[in-house]
Motif scaffolding. Structure first.
Motif, PDB file in Angstrom:
ATOM      1  N   GLY A 211       0.868  -1.058   0.066  1.00  0.00           N
ATOM      2  CA  GLY A 211       0.089  -0.051  -0.072  1.00  0.00           C
ATOM      3  C   GLY A 211       0.853   1.310   0.076  1.00  0.00           C
ATOM      4  O   GLY A 211       0.663   2.170  -0.582  1.00  0.00           O
ATOM      5  N   LEU A 212       2.122   1.237   0.776  1.00  0.00           N
ATOM      6  CA  LEU A 212       2.710   2.182   0.594  1.00  0.00           C
ATOM      7  C   LEU A 212       3.559   2.741  -0.468  1.00  0.00           C
ATOM      8  O   LEU A 212       3.594   3.738  -0.710  1.00  0.00           O
ATOM      9  CB  LEU A 212       3.895   2.110   1.890  1.00  0.00           C
ATOM     10  CG  LEU A 212       3.441   2.289   3.388  1.00  0.00           C
ATOM     11  CD1 LEU A 212       4.663   2.023   4.405  1.00  0.00           C
ATOM     12  CD2 LEU A 212       2.922   3.651   3.717  1.00  0.00           C
ATOM     13  N   GLU A 213       3.794   1.725  -1.211  1.00  0.00           N
ATOM     14  CA  GLU A 213       4.371   1.720  -2.668  1.00  0.00           C
ATOM     15  C   GLU A 213       3.408   2.162  -3.579  1.00  0.00           C
ATOM     16  O   GLU A 213       3.776   2.910  -4.392  1.00  0.00           O
ATOM     17  CB  GLU A 213       4.839   0.293  -3.038  1.00  0.00           C
ATOM     18  CG  GLU A 213       5.384   0.256  -4.476  1.00  0.00           C
ATOM     19  CD  GLU A 213       5.686  -1.024  -5.055  1.00  0.00           C
ATOM     20  OE1 GLU A 213       6.717  -1.137  -5.896  1.00  0.00           O
ATOM     21  OE2 GLU A 213       5.153  -2.169  -4.528  1.00  0.00           O
ATOM     22  N   LEU A 214       1.971   1.791  -3.249  1.00  0.00           N
ATOM     23  CA  LEU A 214       0.858   2.532  -4.217  1.00  0.00           C
ATOM     24  C   LEU A 214       1.243   4.133  -4.024  1.00  0.00           C
ATOM     25  O   LEU A 214       0.969   4.694  -4.918  1.00  0.00           O
ATOM     26  CB  LEU A 214      -0.175   1.925  -4.132  1.00  0.00           C
ATOM     27  CG  LEU A 214      -1.456   2.440  -4.616  1.00  0.00           C
ATOM     28  CD1 LEU A 214      -1.453   2.489  -5.941  1.00  0.00           C
ATOM     29  CD2 LEU A 214      -2.670   1.719  -4.169  1.00  0.00           C
ATOM     30  N   THR A 223      12.020   8.342  -5.419  1.00  0.00           N
ATOM     31  CA  THR A 223      12.708   7.134  -5.336  1.00  0.00           C
ATOM     32  C   THR A 223      11.743   6.430  -4.080  1.00  0.00           C
ATOM     33  O   THR A 223      11.096   6.815  -3.255  1.00  0.00           O
ATOM     34  CB  THR A 223      14.046   7.240  -4.441  1.00  0.00           C
ATOM     35  OG1 THR A 223      14.622   6.025  -4.121  1.00  0.00           O
ATOM     36  CG2 THR A 223      13.964   8.213  -3.419  1.00  0.00           C
ATOM     37  N   HIS A 224      11.987   5.186  -4.169  1.00  0.00           N
ATOM     38  CA  HIS A 224      11.006   4.128  -3.147  1.00  0.00           C
ATOM     39  C   HIS A 224      12.004   4.072  -1.817  1.00  0.00           C
ATOM     40  O   HIS A 224      11.138   4.175  -0.910  1.00  0.00           O
ATOM     41  CB  HIS A 224      10.784   2.827  -3.759  1.00  0.00           C
ATOM     42  CG  HIS A 224       9.903   2.675  -4.672  1.00  0.00           C
ATOM     43  ND1 HIS A 224       8.585   3.041  -4.259  1.00  0.00           N
ATOM     44  CD2 HIS A 224       9.837   2.255  -6.039  1.00  0.00           C
ATOM     45  CE1 HIS A 224       7.835   2.738  -5.416  1.00  0.00           C
ATOM     46  NE2 HIS A 224       8.720   2.432  -6.576  1.00  0.00           N
ATOM     47  N   ALA A 225      13.123   4.529  -1.901  1.00  0.00           N
ATOM     48  CA  ALA A 225      13.749   4.798  -0.648  1.00  0.00           C
ATOM     49  C   ALA A 225      13.392   6.013  -0.062  1.00  0.00           C
ATOM     50  O   ALA A 225      13.283   7.268  -0.622  1.00  0.00           O
ATOM     51  CB  ALA A 225      15.264   4.809  -0.716  1.00  0.00           C
ATOM     52  N   PRO A 226      13.136   5.850   1.450  1.00  0.00           N
ATOM     53  CA  PRO A 226      12.800   7.246   2.072  1.00  0.00           C
ATOM     54  C   PRO A 226      13.850   8.126   2.211  1.00  0.00           C
ATOM     55  O   PRO A 226      15.120   7.823   2.184  1.00  0.00           O
ATOM     56  CB  PRO A 226      12.686   6.322   3.551  1.00  0.00           C
ATOM     57  CG  PRO A 226      13.603   5.549   3.742  1.00  0.00           C
ATOM     58  CD  PRO A 226      13.536   4.886   2.181  1.00  0.00           C
ATOM     59  N   GLY A 227      13.587   9.351   2.217  1.00  0.00           N
ATOM     60  CA  GLY A 227      14.580  10.527   2.296  1.00  0.00           C
ATOM     61  C   GLY A 227      15.063  10.490   3.703  1.00  0.00           C
ATOM     62  O   GLY A 227      16.114  11.021   3.745  1.00  0.00           O
ATOM     63  N   ARG A 228      14.362   9.886   4.477  1.00  0.00           N
ATOM     64  CA  ARG A 228      15.052   9.941   5.795  1.00  0.00           C
ATOM     65  C   ARG A 228      14.632   8.788   6.640  1.00  0.00           C
ATOM     66  O   ARG A 228      13.239   8.668   6.506  1.00  0.00           O
ATOM     67  CB  ARG A 228      14.288  11.307   6.625  1.00  0.00           C
ATOM     68  CG  ARG A 228      15.136  11.475   7.999  1.00  0.00           C
ATOM     69  CD  ARG A 228      14.556  12.873   8.709  1.00  0.00           C
ATOM     70  NE  ARG A 228      14.988  13.088  10.354  1.00  0.00           N
ATOM     71  CZ  ARG A 228      14.367  13.575  11.150  1.00  0.00           C
ATOM     72  NH1 ARG A 228      13.279  14.106  10.836  1.00  0.00           N
ATOM     73  NH2 ARG A 228      14.936  13.791  12.223  1.00  0.00           N
TER      74      ARG A 228
END
Length: 278
Positions: A211-214, A223-228
């Protein structure tokens, strides 16, 4: 959640029911009535009104009054000047508890229309500002939060689900942008992070990470990697800043299917911050 066992319902009741609260509609003892349903409300002390509000949705089998009995959460919100609005879900069948009509294809109340009507009514009665209103919810209420944010993201200023995401098959795409603050328990067995089947595999809770990917795809995150990524005590937090009016904050706490202590302070601090990612 569409249906919980006895243990699950007991856990939800423990999470949502504290000492005491009165059903109220301003100076009325009964709930606020609107054409498509009703809701209950607690107002801040006189002189602290800001127009800000949190609309908090109960879990499966719950009520708005049950939400207001979580006095620790409610008092933390009203102390910061927020009106707390607790809507009431409806029974979708005689043998089922009150819940929310969130899954596509279900018959029942048009929940988008209900919440839009609720906001308009609260704006007129209590000077609530929709542009300063968070939609939050627990368990089944959190599923409703995600689906409404997906379908009609402009309805609320921000969305804060606790212990709920999407069901399978999850939407192929959502509208946007939104500001999303998602909270989930690491040891949640009622709505596990990876999802689970319900009612003899008739329904399937979705994977929270999917769901978070959506949402990242919807918001156009670079990017799918978090900024923090960081920790705050026992909580693990991640944040994605995806442009103007578009961000995701994800908190994992060590507990189970519950609203963690300090949630109200965390979500309002996040909502009030001057810039995403601050």
């Amino acid at each position: 959640m569409e249906r919980l066992g006895a243990a699950g319902l007991a856990f939800v009741a423990t999470a949502l029911i504290g000492s005491s609260a009165e059903a109220a509609c301003g100076d009325q003892a009964e709930a606020c009535k609107i054409a498509s349903g009703d809701y209950e409300v607690v107002l801040p002390d006189t002189g602290t009104e800001t127009g800000a509000a949190v609309v908090f949705l109960h879990g499966y089998g719950g009520t708005g009054n049950g939400v207001l009995k979580n006095t620790g959460m409610v008092n933390a919100l009203t102390d910061r000047g927020y009106v707390v609005i607790a809507p009431n879900g409806l029974r979708r069948a005689a043998n089922r508890g009150p819940s929310w009509n969130f899954f596509p294809g279900w018959e029942g109340r048009d929940e988008v229309a209900y919440f839009q009507e609720l906001l308009a009514d609260a704006a007129e009665r209590f000077d609530v500002d929709p542009d300063q209103t968070i939609m939050a919810g627990f368990s089944a209420g959190a599923f409703m939060v995600n689906y409404l944010a997906c379908q009609a993201p402009e309805t609320f200023a921000a969305y804060a689900p606790v212990a709920g995401g999407f069901w399978r098959p999850q939407p192929e795409a959502c509208a946007g942008p939104i500001r999303l603050h998602h909270t989930h328990g690491w040891t949640d067995t009622v709505v596990p992070l990876e999802g689970r089947y319900l009612r003899g595999r008739t329904w399937q809770q979705g994977d929270i990470y999917a769901g978070l990917e959506l949402w990242r795809d919807t918001l156009g995150c670079e990017t799918h990697a978090p900024g923090r990524a960081w920790s705050n005590g026992e909580n693990l937090l991640r944040h994605w800043n995806c442009g103007e009016g578009a961000e995701i904050s994800f908190t994992i706490h060590p507990g189970g299917h519950s609203i963690p202590k300090g949630w109200a302070e965390e979500v309002t601090t996040w909502f009030e911050k001057a810039a995403p990612g601050q």
